[in-house]
Design an enzyme around this catalytic site. Structure first.
Site, PDB file in Angstrom:
ATOM      1  N   GLY A  10     -26.336 -35.871 -23.251  1.00 49.43           N
ATOM      2  CA  GLY A  10     -24.939 -35.876 -22.814  1.00 49.43           C
ATOM      3  C   GLY A  10     -24.838 -35.529 -21.342  1.00 49.43           C
ATOM      4  N   TYR A 149     -10.209 -28.755 -32.216  1.00 50.41           N
ATOM      5  CA  TYR A 149     -11.377 -28.539 -31.356  1.00 50.41           C
ATOM      6  C   TYR A 149     -11.510 -27.056 -31.024  1.00 50.41           C
ATOM      7  CZ  TYR A 149     -14.420 -29.094 -27.245  1.00 50.41           C
ATOM      8  OH  TYR A 149     -15.435 -29.002 -26.338  1.00 50.41           O
TER       9      TYR A 149
END
Ligand code: UDP
Length: 329
Positions: A10, A149
Site C-alpha cells: 500500500g 471505520y
C-alpha cells in the site's frame, strides 16, 4: 532485523518498506493488493533483503509462517479511505476487526513486537483540538457508514491493548493523521492526490462542503520513520501515539495552493457532502494532533511542510506523465 509488513504494497506500507530496507533491515510484505499495487513494491524486488507474498491476512497458515520468520511485525493491512469505507462498510468492518485479530493472535504466539497502525479517525467528531491520545472518542450514529471505520479501528486498539495487558505482547499503536506523498492514489477519496490530478488536468478542483474544514498533512517519509522509531523504543510499549503534522490548513486553502502550483488555470468548485459521499455524511471540522507524546518518547517531529509536500507530490505526478512508456517484453 527482519520485519513483516502487512499491507506493505500500500501507499504507507511501501514507504515503510523503503525506509526499513534503506537502514539495512530485511523486509517481507504480505498484501492482497485490495488497495495496494505491485508497482509500489516493484523497485524493491531486486533487493535480496526483500520478499513478498500476494495473499490476505486471512490465510492463517501463511500469516503464521511469515510472522514466525520475522523479528517484528508492522500491521498496516486495512480497508482505508473515506470513499471506500462509505461504499464498502462490510469489507471495512470485517477486514479491520477480523484481520487485526488474526495478526495479533499470530504475533502473540511467539511474543513478536508488533506495531498496529490506527488512525486519527478514531477521534471521530471530537471538537477538543488538538487531539491527545487519552481524549474521549466521539462517534456519530451507526447508520452513517463513515463511523464504522472509526469504530472498527477503535476495536483494533482495544484488542491490541488487551493483548499487551493479558498476554504481555509488546504492542505499539500509532494513530496516523492525514498522511500524504508520492504513490498515494485518489481512488479511495484522499484529497491531495485528487486535487493534484484535477489541477494538472485543468480542473475543476472539487472541494466538499464549504471547504472551511481543516486538516494537517504529514509527509509519509516522516510518518514511517516515526513508526519505525516507536517500534524500536521500549518506552513506547503498550502505548498509543499520534503521528502527523500540526500545520493546520483549510481545504479551501489547500485547493487554492494546488490550483496555483499546477498552472493556475483550474477553477475550484464546491460540492455538497451528500453528493460527494452519501446522504447525512458527517465530516470533522478540525483535525489537529498533539504530537507531544511521541516527541517526549522518541524525539520525533515532522520535517516537511505542506508547501514542500505539494511540490513533491506534483513533481512525482509530472515525472510519471513525462516518463517514456516502458518497452513491451
Ligand atoms: N475532500 C475534498 N475533495 C475531495 C476529497 C476530499 O474536499 O476530492 C475533503 C474531505 O471532505 C475532507 C478533506 O478533504 O474534509 C480530507 O479528506 P480525505 O479523504 O483526504 O481524508 P479524511 O481527513 O477525510 O480522512
Amino acid at each position: 532485523m527482519r520485519a513483516l509488513i502487512t499491507g506493505g504494497a500500500g501507499f504507507i506500507g511501501s514507504h515503510l518498506a523503503e525506509h526499513l530496507l534503506a537502514r539495512g533491515d530485511r523486509v517481507a510484505v504480505l498484501d492482497d493488493l485490495s488497495t495496494g499495487a505491485m508497482a509500489n513494491i516493484e523497485p524493491f524486488k531486486p533487493n535480496p533483503k526483500f520478499t513478498y507474498a500476494i495473499d490476505t491476512i486471512f490465510n492463517v497458515p501463511l500469516l503464521a509462517e511469515m510472522v514466525d520468520n520475522a523479528d517484528v511485525v508492522y500491521h498496516l493491512a486495512a480497508a482505508v479511505g473515506v470513499r471506500l469505507i462509505v461504499e464498502n462498510p462490510t469489507r471495512t468492518i470485517e477486514t479491520n476487526i477480523g484481520g487485526t485479530e488474526l495478526v495479533l493472535k499470530a504475533a502473540s504466539k511467539k511474543l513478536k513486537p508488533i506495531l498496529v497502525a490506527s488512525t486519527s479517525e478514531v477521534y471521530g467528531k471530537s471538537t477538543k483540538v488538538p487531539f491527545r491520545e487519552d481524549d474521549d472518542l466521539v462517534f456519530g450514529a451507526t447508520n452513517k457508514s463513515r463511523w464504522s471505520y472509526a469504530a472498527s479501528k477503535a476495536v483494533d486498539e482495544f484488542l491490541a491493548l488487551a493483548y499487551a495487558k493479558e498476554k504481555k505482547l509488546p504492542v505499539v499503536i500509532t494513530r496516523l493523521f492525514n498522511t500524504v506523498g508520492p504513490r498515494q492514489t485518489g481512488r479511495y477519496g484522499m484529497v491531495i492526490p485528487r486535487f493534484v490530478e484535477q489541477g494538472l488536468s485543468g480542473g475543476p478542483i472539487t472541494v466538499y462542503g464549504d471547504g472551511e474544514q481543516t486538516r494537517c498533512f504529514g509527509w509519509v517519509g516522516d510518518v514511517v520513520k516515526g513508526m519505525a522509531d516507536l517500534l524500536a523504543c521500549e518506552k513506547a510499549e503498550g502505548e498509543v501515539f499520534n503521528l502527523g503534522s500540526t500545520e493546520e490548513i483549510t481545504i479551501n486553502q489547500l485547493a487554492a495552493k494546488v490550483a496555483a502550483k499546477t498552472g493556475g488555470t483550474a477553477i475550484v468548485e464546491h460540492i455538497p457532502y451528500e453528493k460527494a459521499y452519501e446522504e447525512g455524511f458527517e465530516d470533522m471540522k478540525r483535525r489537529v494532533p498533539s504530537i507531544d507524546k511521541v516527541g517526549r518518547v522518541t524525539g520525533w517531529k515532522p520535517t516537511v511542510g505542506v508547501d514542500e509536500i505539494l511540490d513533491r507530490v506534483i513533481a512525482s505526478y509530472r515525472s510519471q506523465t513525462t516518463r517514456p512508456p516502458r518497452p513491451r517484453r
